[in-house]
Structure formats: structure tokens, C-alpha cells
Scaffold this motif. Structure first.
Motif, short mmCIF file in Angstrom:
data_model
loop_
_atom_site.label_atom_id
_atom_site.label_comp_id
_atom_site.label_asym_id
_atom_site.label_seq_id
_atom_site.Cartn_x
_atom_site.Cartn_y
_atom_site.Cartn_z
N ILE A 179 32.12 44.76 45.49
CA ILE A 179 33.49 44.73 46.00
C ILE A 179 34.24 43.62 45.26
CG2 ILE A 179 34.97 44.46 48.02
CD1 ILE A 179 33.16 46.89 48.21
N LEU A 180 35.36 43.96 44.66
CA LEU A 180 36.15 42.98 43.93
C LEU A 180 37.61 43.06 44.33
CD1 LEU A 180 33.88 44.30 41.71
CD2 LEU A 180 34.70 42.31 40.48
N VAL A 181 38.32 41.97 44.06
CA VAL A 181 39.78 41.95 44.25
C VAL A 181 40.40 41.49 42.93
CG1 VAL A 181 39.68 41.53 46.74
CG2 VAL A 181 39.72 39.59 45.18
N PRO A 182 41.58 42.03 42.59
CA PRO A 182 42.26 41.57 41.37
C PRO A 182 42.63 40.09 41.50
CG PRO A 182 43.21 43.62 42.17
CD PRO A 182 42.30 43.11 43.25
N PRO A 237 25.77 57.56 38.17
CA PRO A 237 25.87 56.12 38.43
C PRO A 237 24.74 55.65 39.33
CG PRO A 237 27.50 57.34 39.70
CD PRO A 237 26.86 58.33 38.79
N ASN A 238 24.39 54.38 39.20
CA ASN A 238 23.35 53.84 40.08
C ASN A 238 23.88 52.80 41.05
OD1 ASN A 238 23.76 51.71 38.35
ND2 ASN A 238 21.83 51.97 37.24
N ASP A 239 25.20 52.56 41.01
CA ASP A 239 25.80 51.65 41.98
C ASP A 239 27.27 52.02 42.14
OD1 ASP A 239 26.97 50.74 39.66
OD2 ASP A 239 26.08 48.75 39.71
N ILE A 240 27.95 51.27 42.99
CA ILE A 240 29.36 51.54 43.30
C ILE A 240 30.18 50.30 43.03
CG2 ILE A 240 30.99 52.08 45.17
CD1 ILE A 240 28.59 53.65 46.45
N ASP A 241 31.29 50.46 42.33
CA ASP A 241 32.25 49.38 42.08
C ASP A 241 33.56 49.78 42.75
OD1 ASP A 241 30.63 47.73 40.22
OD2 ASP A 241 30.76 49.50 38.95
N LEU A 242 34.01 48.93 43.67
CA LEU A 242 35.22 49.23 44.42
C LEU A 242 36.14 48.02 44.39
CD1 LEU A 242 36.33 51.55 46.26
CD2 LEU A 242 35.34 50.32 48.20
N VAL A 243 37.39 48.24 43.97
CA VAL A 243 38.37 47.16 43.95
C VAL A 243 39.32 47.36 45.13
CG1 VAL A 243 39.79 48.43 42.27
CG2 VAL A 243 40.18 46.00 42.64
N VAL A 244 39.58 46.29 45.85
CA VAL A 244 40.47 46.32 47.02
C VAL A 244 41.69 45.48 46.69
CG1 VAL A 244 40.68 45.92 49.50
CG2 VAL A 244 38.45 46.54 48.52
N PHE A 245 42.85 46.07 46.87
CA PHE A 245 44.11 45.41 46.49
C PHE A 245 44.67 44.69 47.72
CE2 PHE A 245 43.56 49.27 43.94
CZ PHE A 245 43.48 48.71 42.68
N THR A 246 44.30 43.42 47.84
CA THR A 246 44.70 42.65 49.01
C THR A 246 44.79 41.17 48.66
OG1 THR A 246 44.10 42.07 51.29
CG2 THR A 246 42.29 42.42 49.76
N ASN A 247 45.71 40.50 49.33
CA ASN A 247 45.77 39.04 49.30
C ASN A 247 45.29 38.45 50.62
OD1 ASN A 247 46.97 38.88 46.68
ND2 ASN A 247 48.95 39.43 47.58
N ARG A 259 44.27 49.10 50.76
CA ARG A 259 44.29 50.03 49.63
C ARG A 259 43.17 49.67 48.66
NH1 ARG A 259 47.42 49.81 44.98
NH2 ARG A 259 48.42 47.93 45.80
N CYS A 260 42.47 50.67 48.17
CA CYS A 260 41.34 50.42 47.27
C CYS A 260 41.17 51.59 46.32
CB CYS A 260 40.05 50.17 48.06
SG CYS A 260 39.52 51.58 49.06
N CYS A 261 40.34 51.39 45.29
CA CYS A 261 39.97 52.51 44.42
C CYS A 261 38.66 52.19 43.71
CB CYS A 261 41.08 52.85 43.43
SG CYS A 261 41.29 51.71 42.05
N LEU A 262 37.99 53.25 43.29
CA LEU A 262 36.74 53.12 42.56
C LEU A 262 37.03 52.85 41.08
CD1 LEU A 262 35.06 56.20 44.18
CD2 LEU A 262 34.17 53.88 44.37
N PHE A 263 36.15 52.08 40.46
CA PHE A 263 36.17 51.92 39.01
C PHE A 263 34.71 51.91 38.56
CE2 PHE A 263 35.71 47.66 40.50
CZ PHE A 263 35.18 46.89 39.48
N GLY A 264 34.45 51.50 37.33
CA GLY A 264 33.06 51.44 36.87
C GLY A 264 32.44 52.82 36.73
N SER A 265 31.11 52.88 36.83
CA SER A 265 30.38 54.11 36.51
C SER A 265 30.65 55.24 37.49
CB SER A 265 28.88 53.82 36.44
OG SER A 265 28.41 53.31 37.68
#
Length: 220
Positions: A105-108, A44-54, A26-32
Motif C-alpha cells: 500500500i502506497l500513497v503519492p 502477478p505474485n503480489d498486489i500494489d495499490l496506491v491510495v490518493f489521500t492526505n 480513492r485508490c487504484c492498482l499499479f505494478g504487476s
């Protein structure tokens, strides 16, 4: 090198989301990019995507994209102390100039990103997007971090942040959004408290925005 177009940004986001979705991640976009999908005018000039995973860390998630799609590739960070690689996606090029787009790509809980319940993720243009109020709070946090940075290039970003925040805040008002609304009960209390402090800092510099912050539930 020419910047990516909004259509190219959304196409790359769709590629990444599909790859993670096929892995049941599961993931979602944030940022610009998320701001743009909500109606902020800046491309926007880039993509920020957070992935909800352990199950995976951010570096492993980048590797998944590279393995699944040859348009994605990794480059070592220019910071010799960094242990991470920078993810890029190739764009169609004209002539000899190679074009590319950065993908973060980031994770919480990196950058204090909250774990958004699946039912609260918004779908805009068939893409999963961070809900509006949490997106606004993360953008506000970004403004604060850029303002406080010792790096001149980071400090310069605060002025772009202000424009984005101004537009996103008005969009939140127009949609009747409020940080106290029932469907945001999952939002961490610490995030709300930090945001309130950032709002006071923001209003100190931009007092004409005080009423707008009040209209979305903050003390300004």
C-alpha cells in the motif's frame, strides 16, 4: 508455498478496494497486477495499490485493512532499521502449508507515483487501475531502480521488468497511446523528463526496442 493464482490476486485486490471505497478513499492498482489486467501475460505474485489521500499514511492504511478484514495481517519488516510493517493476506491453504499474498500500500508521491485524477483511473474487471502510459512509466522506473540497486535480489528483478515492459509497450502501441496525448496533461513534467532519461538507458541495452518507444512519443 504455492504462489497465488490470478483469480486469487484479483479477489484480494477487490477486497482491499472495497474497504477503501467504503471509507471514501480513492485508490487504484499499479505494478504487476495492473499490467496483468491490461493484458500482460505474467501472473502477478503480489498486489500494489496506491491510495490518493492526505488523511492517512501508508501504515495507517494497512491498519485499516487489518481492522476491516481478518484475512489481512501485518508482520514486522525483516529489516531492523525499517519503521514499516509488511502487509499480507491469507489464502486458502491445502494441507499444512499456509499460503499468503503480499499487499503493498502506497500513497503519492512515494516512488514518484503521480496523483491520478479520478476521471482518468481506468476500470478493468470492476477494479480501478492506473492509466496505461503512467503505468508503463512507473514500470520503466522500476526497471531502472532494480538495475542500479546494490542488492543482487533487486538486480535480478530487472529481467522480469524487461519482459513486462516489452508486453506493456506493445499494448500501448496497439491502443494508440502516446505520452503527449491531451488526456495526460495532468502527468507531472518531472515524471516525463525522468522517463525520457530511462528510455535512453533502456534503448542502450535493448536497441531493438527503440522504434516502439518512438511510437509512444519518446525520443529513442
Amino acid at each position: 508455498m504455492s504462489s497465488p493464482t490470478s483469480d486469487e490476486i484479483l479477489e484480494i485486490a477487490d477486497q482491499a478496494v472495497d474497504i477503501f471505497r467504503n471509507r471514501r478513499l480513492r485508490c487504484c492498482l499499479f505494478g504487476s497486477t495492473a499490467c496483468h489486467l491490461f493484458g500482460v501475460s505474467r501472473t502477478p505474485n503480489d498486489i500494489d495499490l496506491v491510495v490518493f489521500t492526505n488523511q492517512y499514511d501508508a501504515e495507517e492504511l494497512k491498519e485499516i485493512l487489518v481492522e476491516e478484514d481478518s484475512d489481512f495481517y501485518l508482520v514486522p519488516s525483516r529489516n531492523p532499521r525499517a519503521s514499516y510493517s509488511v502487509l499480507w493476506c491469507r489464502l486458502r491453504s491445502s494441507g499444512r502449508r499456509r499460503r499468503k499474498c503480499k499487499v503493498d500500500i502506497l500513497v503519492p508521491p512515494t516512488l514518484n507515483i503521480p496523483n491520478v485524477p479520478g476521471r482518468r483511473i481506468k476500470i478493468i474487471s470492476d477494479l480501478p487501475v492506473m492509466p496505461l502510459i503512467p503505468l508503463l512509466l512507473l514500470k520503466l522506473q522500476g526497471w531502472y531502480d532494480h538495475r542500479e540497486s546494490h542488492r543482487e535480489d533487486m538486480q535480478e528483478k530487472q529481467y522480469v521488468d524487461v519482459d513486462d515492459i516489452s508486453e506493456l509497450l506493445q499494448i500501448a502501441i496497439d491502443r494508440g497511446q502516446d505520452v503527449r496525448q491531451d488526456n495526460l496533461g495532468w502527468l507531472p513534467e518531472r515524471m516525463r523528463e525522468d522517463a525520457q532519461g530511462h528510455v535512453w538507458d533502456f534503448v542502450e541495452e535493448y536497441p531493438n526496442m527503440a522504434d516502439n518507444w518512438t511510437m509512444v512519443g519518446f525520443d529513442a
